[in-house]
Write a protein that holds these residues in place. Structure first.
Motif, PDB file in Angstrom:
ATOM      1  N   VAL A  59     -29.124  11.940 -72.980  1.00 25.44           N
ATOM      2  CA  VAL A  59     -30.469  11.932 -73.553  1.00 25.44           C
ATOM      3  C   VAL A  59     -31.324  10.969 -72.737  1.00 25.44           C
ATOM      4  CG1 VAL A  59     -31.856  11.399 -75.601  1.00 25.44           C
ATOM      5  CG2 VAL A  59     -29.587  12.440 -75.851  1.00 25.44           C
ATOM      6  N   PRO A  60     -32.413  11.424 -72.138  1.00 27.52           N
ATOM      7  CA  PRO A  60     -33.239  10.512 -71.339  1.00 27.52           C
ATOM      8  C   PRO A  60     -33.973   9.500 -72.221  1.00 27.52           C
ATOM      9  CG  PRO A  60     -34.320  12.640 -71.544  1.00 27.52           C
ATOM     10  CD  PRO A  60     -32.950  12.798 -72.153  1.00 27.52           C
ATOM     11  N   ALA A  61     -34.361   8.384 -71.608  1.00 25.93           N
ATOM     12  CA  ALA A  61     -35.052   7.334 -72.363  1.00 25.93           C
ATOM     13  C   ALA A  61     -36.341   7.854 -72.968  1.00 25.93           C
ATOM     14  CB  ALA A  61     -35.330   6.140 -71.450  1.00 25.93           C
ATOM     15  N   SER A  62     -37.045   8.730 -72.250  1.00 26.65           N
ATOM     16  CA  SER A  62     -38.323   9.241 -72.744  1.00 26.65           C
ATOM     17  C   SER A  62     -38.169   9.999 -74.053  1.00 26.65           C
ATOM     18  CB  SER A  62     -38.949  10.154 -71.689  1.00 26.65           C
ATOM     19  OG  SER A  62     -38.078  11.237 -71.376  1.00 26.65           O
ATOM     20  N   LYS A  63     -37.021  10.636 -74.259  1.00 28.94           N
ATOM     21  CA  LYS A  63     -36.758  11.348 -75.504  1.00 28.94           C
ATOM     22  C   LYS A  63     -36.206  10.396 -76.561  1.00 28.94           C
ATOM     23  CE  LYS A  63     -34.276  15.336 -77.427  1.00 28.94           C
ATOM     24  NZ  LYS A  63     -33.364  16.478 -77.113  1.00 28.94           N
ATOM     25  N   ALA A  64     -35.369   9.458 -76.130  1.00 31.71           N
ATOM     26  CA  ALA A  64     -34.755   8.528 -77.082  1.00 31.71           C
ATOM     27  C   ALA A  64     -35.781   7.637 -77.756  1.00 31.71           C
ATOM     28  CB  ALA A  64     -33.713   7.677 -76.360  1.00 31.71           C
ATOM     29  N   LYS A  65     -36.848   7.286 -77.032  1.00 33.30           N
ATOM     30  CA  LYS A  65     -37.819   6.357 -77.614  1.00 33.30           C
ATOM     31  C   LYS A  65     -38.569   6.962 -78.797  1.00 33.30           C
ATOM     32  CE  LYS A  65     -41.734   7.128 -74.452  1.00 33.30           C
ATOM     33  NZ  LYS A  65     -42.582   6.454 -73.427  1.00 33.30           N
ATOM     34  N   LYS A  66     -38.598   8.285 -78.876  1.00 33.97           N
ATOM     35  CA  LYS A  66     -39.222   8.914 -80.033  1.00 33.97           C
ATOM     36  C   LYS A  66     -38.444   8.604 -81.302  1.00 33.97           C
ATOM     37  CE  LYS A  66     -41.167  12.713 -77.295  1.00 33.97           C
ATOM     38  NZ  LYS A  66     -41.187  14.177 -77.070  1.00 33.97           N
ATOM     39  N   SER A  67     -37.140   8.470 -81.177  1.00 30.97           N
ATOM     40  CA  SER A  67     -36.313   8.105 -82.331  1.00 30.97           C
ATOM     41  C   SER A  67     -36.490   6.647 -82.702  1.00 30.97           C
ATOM     42  CB  SER A  67     -34.836   8.389 -82.019  1.00 30.97           C
ATOM     43  OG  SER A  67     -34.615   9.745 -81.737  1.00 30.97           O
ATOM     44  N   ALA A  68     -36.826   5.810 -81.705  1.00 28.17           N
ATOM     45  CA  ALA A  68     -36.980   4.381 -81.965  1.00 28.17           C
ATOM     46  C   ALA A  68     -38.321   4.049 -82.588  1.00 28.17           C
ATOM     47  CB  ALA A  68     -36.819   3.599 -80.663  1.00 28.17           C
ATOM     48  N   ALA A  69     -39.290   4.939 -82.448  1.00 29.94           N
ATOM     49  CA  ALA A  69     -40.632   4.669 -82.961  1.00 29.94           C
ATOM     50  C   ALA A  69     -40.621   4.572 -84.477  1.00 29.94           C
ATOM     51  CB  ALA A  69     -41.590   5.772 -82.511  1.00 29.94           C
ATOM     52  N   ALA A  70     -41.492   3.704 -85.009  1.00 30.32           N
ATOM     53  CA  ALA A  70     -41.612   3.516 -86.454  1.00 30.32           C
ATOM     54  C   ALA A  70     -43.076   3.361 -86.814  1.00 30.32           C
ATOM     55  CB  ALA A  70     -40.817   2.292 -86.911  1.00 30.32           C
ATOM     56  N   LYS A  71     -43.447   3.775 -88.002  1.00 28.96           N
ATOM     57  CA  LYS A  71     -44.831   3.702 -88.454  1.00 28.96           C
ATOM     58  C   LYS A  71     -45.298   2.251 -88.470  1.00 28.96           C
ATOM     59  CE  LYS A  71     -47.889   5.397 -92.114  1.00 28.96           C
ATOM     60  NZ  LYS A  71     -47.961   6.081 -93.422  1.00 28.96           N
ATOM     61  N   HIS A  72     -46.495   2.024 -87.978  1.00 23.30           N
ATOM     62  CA  HIS A  72     -47.138   0.709 -87.923  1.00 23.30           C
ATOM     63  C   HIS A  72     -46.451  -0.233 -86.923  1.00 23.30           C
ATOM     64  CE1 HIS A  72     -49.482   2.072 -91.229  1.00 23.30           C
ATOM     65  NE2 HIS A  72     -48.502   2.031 -92.094  1.00 23.30           N
ATOM     66  N   TYR A  73     -45.550   0.290 -86.084  1.00 21.30           N
ATOM     67  CA  TYR A  73     -44.900  -0.520 -85.057  1.00 21.30           C
ATOM     68  C   TYR A  73     -45.281   0.037 -83.681  1.00 21.30           C
ATOM     69  CZ  TYR A  73     -41.911  -3.193 -88.213  1.00 21.30           C
ATOM     70  OH  TYR A  73     -41.455  -4.066 -89.165  1.00 21.30           O
ATOM     71  N   LYS A  74     -45.328  -0.841 -82.692  1.00 18.55           N
ATOM     72  CA  LYS A  74     -45.654  -0.432 -81.336  1.00 18.55           C
ATOM     73  C   LYS A  74     -44.457  -0.646 -80.427  1.00 18.55           C
ATOM     74  CE  LYS A  74     -50.650  -1.211 -81.489  1.00 18.55           C
ATOM     75  NZ  LYS A  74     -51.812  -1.869 -80.839  1.00 18.55           N
ATOM     76  N   LEU A  75     -44.166   0.342 -79.593  1.00 16.03           N
ATOM     77  CA  LEU A  75     -43.114   0.197 -78.590  1.00 16.03           C
ATOM     78  C   LEU A  75     -43.571  -0.769 -77.511  1.00 16.03           C
ATOM     79  CD1 LEU A  75     -41.959   3.890 -78.285  1.00 16.03           C
ATOM     80  CD2 LEU A  75     -40.443   1.974 -78.787  1.00 16.03           C
ATOM     81  N   ARG A  76     -42.714  -1.723 -77.149  1.00 12.90           N
ATOM     82  CA  ARG A  76     -43.099  -2.748 -76.182  1.00 12.90           C
ATOM     83  C   ARG A  76     -42.362  -2.630 -74.857  1.00 12.90           C
ATOM     84  NH1 ARG A  76     -47.971  -4.188 -77.657  1.00 12.90           N
ATOM     85  NH2 ARG A  76     -48.089  -5.329 -79.625  1.00 12.90           N
TER      86      ARG A  76
END
Length: 534
Positions: free
Chosen positions: A122-139
């Protein structure tokens, strides 16, 4: 608001990591006395090869010692972390136990099997969608790790992402999320901000969350999540300084409480003003960090301090570089109330940011730009905080003025001349004005760039901003205007920047951020022309 001149004014720990690859072999003669930590560490690393099965070790792993404890009887306990093919193994830490002589006495750890070579599916670009959360920003964009802190304690190749946001009560939150690099499912989430959360009720801010420091059985108004920023009581004392040397400084007696609650919203409770000051500092810290990636006033992660209840009948507030502190008076009770409102806090803190960047000289046109920078960022912080008790607006100090002051705010960004002394537009006489009035031109520019000219109502406040030539100006929004000003301040302005140079600086900033000839670039030029800086 800086309306007066600034005051010038039994266990041993291993000091350094030790690392060894697996497998390896080593031997050491029994020590007649308790071993030094460094000796115990070297012995422990030497045991990793012979006891690889216990440690779930493999040739592609590497152990690093991070701490050693030696008991009085000479028994040692060496704590190690590991990597697998240069990837950190989270949950792969172990403690190797040895007798006084260095004999192996077992290990403590939770890893159930050694990692094996795999490649991500699974590439990182796809995995980060699972890590995202409401009201949080990916850093970040994710990093490969071996995640073994799951319920099965088995090693999983994973992408690890950092996200930041706020909990429902306003507490800052920094969460690391590990996403399986083979399946894309979330394996583990870790909250890394650990605080003693409390709250306070301020004179202006209402009830707000506070991060506290526990000291014995009491709590201090000191925030470990924002560089140790603290607020204390000056006990109505004042500084005595001659030039850059202070013979005496008013104290900063940190507010403490037996509970996690501070203040009651009244002047009778001295901590109420402290709540406002601490809250204002917190919101300003968060604003600079989230919007610009700037951690702390100097960008070095270090917090500052606040002093409230300074002097008697002191109707002012100031930032002092020499003590890296903000100081607030209680007002005179006739024209001004205690000066601990949110925009005042953000204004004073921004003087420190200016000092650490462009260092605009505090006189003439550069002084006006210095003062305007604090007003501009104060307005931006008010809107950012989104606190219904201190609604965002383009007024300065509206919460601290009393009926005896004669007008509803200290300054007015849409039409600076409403204060009776600040000009709306540039003229050759500007350099002769007090910096709190020559700031009006830049404040007016910022308002026009953000909101445009003409009448409008924002958050219940009515504005009607004119232009020098009578031509209408369209705004580009507060966020873009603020980003342009900050980049101009930190990248292009210098100590002697005047209004002509500020125009060039902001145009350069707009070009960097949005491109030459962009809507934002053209709006900057138009807004300066609208205040007669051309």
């Amino acid at each position: 608001m800086r309306t007066s001149p600034r005051l010038v004014a039994g266990v041993a720990l291993l000091a350094a990591p030790v690392a060894a690859a697996v497998p390896s072999a080593a031997s050491a003669a029994p020590a007649p006395t308790a071993p030094a930590p460094s000796v115990a560490a070297a012995r422990a690393l030497g045991l990793t090869g012979a006891h690889a099965a216990d440690l779930k070790a493999a040739p592609d792993q590497k152990f690093t010692v991070v701490g050693v404890a030696v008991d009085r009887d000479g028994t040692s306990h060496t704590r190690m972390v590991r990597t697998f093919r240069n990837l950190p193994v989270l949950g792969g830490d172990v403690v190797v136990h040895q007798s006084r002589s260095g004999a192996y006495e077992g290990t403590s750890g939770t890893l159930r099997s050694a990692p094996s070579p795999t490649a991500p599916k699974v590439p990182a670009s796809k995995a980060k969608k699972s890590a995202a959360a409401k009201h949080y920003k990916l850093r970040d964009d994710g990093a490969l790790v071996v995640e073994a802190r799951t319920a099965d304690h088995q090693p999983h190749l994973a992408w690890r992402f950092r996200t930041e946001g706020k909990k429902a009560d306003g507490t800052p939150s920094r969460v690391y999320t590990s996403v399986d690099a083979l399946t894309g499912r979330v394996l583990f989430r870790e909250e890394t901000i650990k605080t003693d959360a409390g709250d306070g009720k301020g004179l202006y801010s209402g009830t707000v969350p506070l991060q506290l420091t526990k000291s014995g059985s009491s709590y201090q108004m000191k925030d470990p999540t924002r560089g140790g920023t603290l607020t204390g009581d000056a006990q109505n004392q004042s500084d005595f300084c001659i030039l850059t040397f202070c013979l005496w400084r008013a104290p900063t007696n940190v507010f403490t409480s037996s509970t996690t609650h501070f203040g009651d919203g009244t002047n009778a409770n001295r901590a109420s003003a402290g709540v406002d000051a601490q809250y204002g500092t917190n919101e300003t810290w968060d604003f600079y960090k989230e919007v610009f990636g700037r951690t702390g006033i100097k960008g070095d992660g270090k917090g500052s301090s606040n002093r409230v209840h300074y002097d008697n009948n002191y109707a002012n507030a100031f930032w002092d570089d020499s003590c890296f502190c903000m100081t607030y008076g209680d007002g005179d009770g006739k024209q001004l109330a205690p000066l601990t409102a949110l925009d005042v806090a953000a204004h004073e803190m921004t003087h420190g940011v200016t000092s650490a960047t462009a260092n605009l000289t505090y006189s003439g046109e550069s002084g006006g730009l210095n003062e305007a920078t604090s007003d501009i960022m104060a307005a931006a912080v008010e809107f950012y905080a989104d606190n219904p008790s201190e609604t965002g607006d383009y007024l300065v100090g509206e919460r601290v003025v009393l009926p005896g002051f004669g007008r509803p705010a200290l300054r007015f960004m849409d039409r600076p001349s409403k204060d009776g002394k600040s000009p709306d537009n540039w003229s050759a006489d500007l350099k002769n004005l007090d910096v709190h009035y020559s700031s009006g031109v830049a404040n007016h520019f910022y308002y026009l760039l953000s909101e445009g000219s003409g009448p409008k109502t924002i958050n219940g406040v009515s504005y009607d901003s004119p232009t020098f030539d009578g031509k209408p100006v369209s705004g580009i929004g507060r966020d873009a205007a603020t980003r342009i000003w900050y980049r101009a301040l930190t990248t292009y302005m210098t100590s002697s920047t005047d209004y002509k140079a500020a125009r060039a600086a902001t145009l350069n900033a707009a070009k960097d951020l949005y491109g030459a000839g962009s809507t934002q670039y053209n709006a900057v030029a138009a807004a300066w022309t609208a205040v007669n800086v051309s």
